[in-house]
Scaffold this motif. Sequence first.
Motif, mmCIF file in Angstrom:
data_model
loop_
_atom_site.group_PDB
_atom_site.id
_atom_site.type_symbol
_atom_site.label_atom_id
_atom_site.label_comp_id
_atom_site.label_asym_id
_atom_site.label_seq_id
_atom_site.Cartn_x
_atom_site.Cartn_y
_atom_site.Cartn_z
ATOM 1 N N VAL A 46 72.899 26.575 25.811
ATOM 2 C CA VAL A 46 72.474 27.022 27.136
ATOM 3 C C VAL A 46 72.357 28.543 27.153
ATOM 4 C CG1 VAL A 46 73.475 25.059 28.335
ATOM 5 C CG2 VAL A 46 74.846 27.123 28.050
ATOM 6 N N TYR A 47 71.360 28.998 27.854
ATOM 7 C CA TYR A 47 71.162 30.428 28.099
ATOM 8 C C TYR A 47 71.356 30.642 29.588
ATOM 9 C CZ TYR A 47 68.992 35.065 28.036
ATOM 10 O OH TYR A 47 68.754 36.418 28.146
ATOM 11 N N LYS A 48 72.464 31.247 29.969
ATOM 12 C CA LYS A 48 72.791 31.394 31.382
ATOM 13 C C LYS A 48 72.015 32.562 31.985
ATOM 14 C CE LYS A 48 77.429 29.385 31.163
ATOM 15 N NZ LYS A 48 78.883 29.611 31.376
ATOM 16 N N HIS A 49 71.200 32.216 32.989
ATOM 17 C CA HIS A 49 70.391 33.229 33.672
ATOM 18 C C HIS A 49 70.957 33.455 35.061
ATOM 19 C CE1 HIS A 49 67.065 35.560 35.083
ATOM 20 N NE2 HIS A 49 66.704 34.653 35.972
ATOM 21 N N ASP A 50 71.505 34.641 35.278
ATOM 22 C CA ASP A 50 72.118 34.979 36.557
ATOM 23 C C ASP A 50 71.140 35.631 37.530
ATOM 24 O OD1 ASP A 50 74.742 34.272 37.245
ATOM 25 O OD2 ASP A 50 75.561 35.558 35.673
ATOM 26 N N GLY A 51 69.917 35.833 37.089
ATOM 27 C CA GLY A 51 68.942 36.506 37.931
ATOM 28 C C GLY A 51 68.198 35.561 38.851
ATOM 29 N N LEU A 103 65.711 35.475 25.597
ATOM 30 C CA LEU A 103 65.948 34.037 25.490
ATOM 31 C C LEU A 103 65.606 33.548 24.086
ATOM 32 C CD1 LEU A 103 66.301 31.083 26.534
ATOM 33 C CD2 LEU A 103 63.953 31.240 27.416
ATOM 34 N N LEU A 104 64.487 34.007 23.562
ATOM 35 C CA LEU A 104 64.069 33.579 22.228
ATOM 36 C C LEU A 104 65.000 34.139 21.156
ATOM 37 C CD1 LEU A 104 61.837 31.759 21.219
ATOM 38 C CD2 LEU A 104 60.417 33.774 20.841
ATOM 39 N N ASP A 105 65.413 35.390 21.318
ATOM 40 C CA ASP A 105 66.380 35.974 20.373
ATOM 41 C C ASP A 105 67.668 35.156 20.355
ATOM 42 O OD1 ASP A 105 64.717 38.019 19.600
ATOM 43 O OD2 ASP A 105 65.592 39.509 20.940
ATOM 44 N N TYR A 106 68.108 34.759 21.533
ATOM 45 C CA TYR A 106 69.329 33.962 21.626
ATOM 46 C C TYR A 106 69.149 32.624 20.910
ATOM 47 C CZ TYR A 106 73.024 31.094 23.662
ATOM 48 O OH TYR A 106 74.077 30.238 23.824
ATOM 49 N N HIS A 107 67.991 32.008 21.101
ATOM 50 C CA HIS A 107 67.728 30.724 20.443
ATOM 51 C C HIS A 107 67.812 30.866 18.919
ATOM 52 C CE1 HIS A 107 65.970 26.773 19.700
ATOM 53 N NE2 HIS A 107 65.205 27.368 18.803
ATOM 54 N N TYR A 108 67.193 31.890 18.391
ATOM 55 C CA TYR A 108 67.237 32.090 16.937
ATOM 56 C C TYR A 108 68.653 32.398 16.463
ATOM 57 C CZ TYR A 108 62.119 32.161 16.519
ATOM 58 O OH TYR A 108 60.796 31.821 16.520
ATOM 59 N N SER A 109 69.465 33.022 17.308
ATOM 60 C CA SER A 109 70.787 33.455 16.881
ATOM 61 C C SER A 109 71.755 32.295 16.671
ATOM 62 C CB SER A 109 71.386 34.425 17.914
ATOM 63 O OG SER A 109 71.788 33.743 19.104
ATOM 64 N N HIS A 110 71.610 31.199 17.439
ATOM 65 C CA HIS A 110 72.595 30.123 17.327
ATOM 66 C C HIS A 110 72.162 28.990 16.396
ATOM 67 C CE1 HIS A 110 70.132 27.629 19.946
ATOM 68 N NE2 HIS A 110 70.250 28.455 20.964
ATOM 69 N N GLY A 111 70.893 28.906 16.074
ATOM 70 C CA GLY A 111 70.437 27.939 15.091
ATOM 71 C C GLY A 111 70.412 26.490 15.549
ATOM 72 N N LYS A 112 70.564 26.230 16.831
ATOM 73 C CA LYS A 112 70.501 24.862 17.345
ATOM 74 C C LYS A 112 69.049 24.441 17.552
ATOM 75 C CE LYS A 112 74.982 24.813 17.570
ATOM 76 N NZ LYS A 112 75.767 24.059 16.557
ATOM 77 N N LEU A 113 68.856 23.138 17.768
ATOM 78 C CA LEU A 113 67.501 22.623 17.941
ATOM 79 C C LEU A 113 66.885 22.986 19.285
ATOM 80 C CD1 LEU A 113 67.718 19.010 16.415
ATOM 81 C CD2 LEU A 113 66.644 21.045 15.413
ATOM 82 N N ALA A 114 67.715 23.195 20.296
ATOM 83 C CA ALA A 114 67.171 23.415 21.632
ATOM 84 C C ALA A 114 68.034 24.386 22.424
ATOM 85 C CB ALA A 114 67.061 22.088 22.382
ATOM 86 N N THR A 115 67.359 25.138 23.278
ATOM 87 C CA THR A 115 68.035 26.010 24.239
ATOM 88 C C THR A 115 67.478 25.724 25.624
ATOM 89 O OG1 THR A 115 68.288 27.765 22.592
ATOM 90 C CG2 THR A 115 68.537 28.387 24.906
ATOM 91 N N MET A 116 68.369 25.502 26.568
ATOM 92 C CA MET A 116 67.997 25.284 27.964
ATOM 93 C C MET A 116 68.440 26.491 28.791
ATOM 94 S SD MET A 116 69.763 22.644 30.665
ATOM 95 C CE MET A 116 69.227 21.132 29.866
ATOM 96 N N THR A 117 67.537 27.026 29.576
ATOM 97 C CA THR A 117 67.917 28.073 30.516
ATOM 98 C C THR A 117 68.594 27.422 31.719
ATOM 99 O OG1 THR A 117 66.096 29.519 29.847
ATOM 100 C CG2 THR A 117 67.094 29.937 31.998
ATOM 101 N N TRP A 132 76.077 25.203 37.281
ATOM 102 C CA TRP A 132 74.850 25.582 36.581
ATOM 103 C C TRP A 132 73.951 24.360 36.471
ATOM 104 C CZ3 TRP A 132 73.891 30.587 35.153
ATOM 105 C CH2 TRP A 132 74.973 31.462 35.167
ATOM 106 N N ILE A 133 72.652 24.550 36.680
ATOM 107 C CA ILE A 133 71.693 23.448 36.588
ATOM 108 C C ILE A 133 70.573 23.807 35.620
ATOM 109 C CG2 ILE A 133 72.187 22.744 38.969
ATOM 110 C CD1 ILE A 133 69.343 23.857 39.677
ATOM 111 N N ASN A 134 69.831 22.794 35.223
ATOM 112 C CA ASN A 134 68.675 22.966 34.361
ATOM 113 C C ASN A 134 67.598 23.752 35.111
ATOM 114 O OD1 ASN A 134 66.365 22.677 32.788
ATOM 115 N ND2 ASN A 134 66.171 20.477 33.149
#
Length: 269
Positions: A235-240, A151-165, A196-198
């Motif tokens: 958004v970081y889509k978590h299917d688990g 999740l953190l790697d993904y956040h750094y990869s896109h450069g946006k201010l926020a990532t929501m799972t 998908w929800i928060n």
Amino acid sequence: MSSAPDFSKIPVAILCGGKGTRLKEETEFRPKPMVMVGDRPMIWHIMKTYAHYGFQNFMLCLGYKGQMIREYFFNYDWNHNDVLLELGEKKVTKLNNGHEENWKVWMVDTGQETMTGGRLKRLASYIDKMDSDILLGTYGDGVCNVDIAKLLDYHYSHGKLATMTTVRPASRFGELVIEDNLVTYFQEKPQTSTGWINGGYFVLHRKVLDLIQGDDTVFEAEPLKTLAALGELAVYKHDGFWQCMDTYRELELLNKLHHSGKAPWQVWK
């Protein structure tokens, strides 16, 4: 190439101040994060998940019955180690290392009636003391098995201010497929295929706190809407696995999973 971030220096904010009225059977007596799943409170399970990935700084946004959360962590060593108590000298000696938690727990009174955004805003001065441009954040009543390092790697990869799972929770009802008045397919409480929800488990740049006006700000309202409008909310889509604890039935489910020895969120085992 930049070096990997030191997770132990990144703060994790956990919203612990709500009254949890939909779980009144338990929250009449204790704050929701202190409701027991197995032999440990929900807050411990959440923190343990983050700690599995190396996070050690936890900022707890206290409110309703916050003193119970304070007492739990103040007495953590006492309750989870063998100790020698010398009554006359009022001396306590820890005899063993009964737990592996090496956490720094920031317990911050964020008010009884403060909204979710306001609670995060009240952490700002403490977050500024830390050597981190980002913070992680989640709610004190939900567990999941999201890979927080990814999740953190993904956040750094896109450069946006926020990532929501985002998650797709299990339906509250069974799913039926009906043809010619006959049920041709039945599945008890499947995961929803759409919607998908928060799910919490945010990664936020420190600048996000500047979008929060004060105690009355609901984080899920104007701040997130503003980030979305600016194109700064990924958004970081978590299917688990993901499960909140809004009702007594959901609490029973979490306890059933825990006692089965196969609780999906217990990634540390």
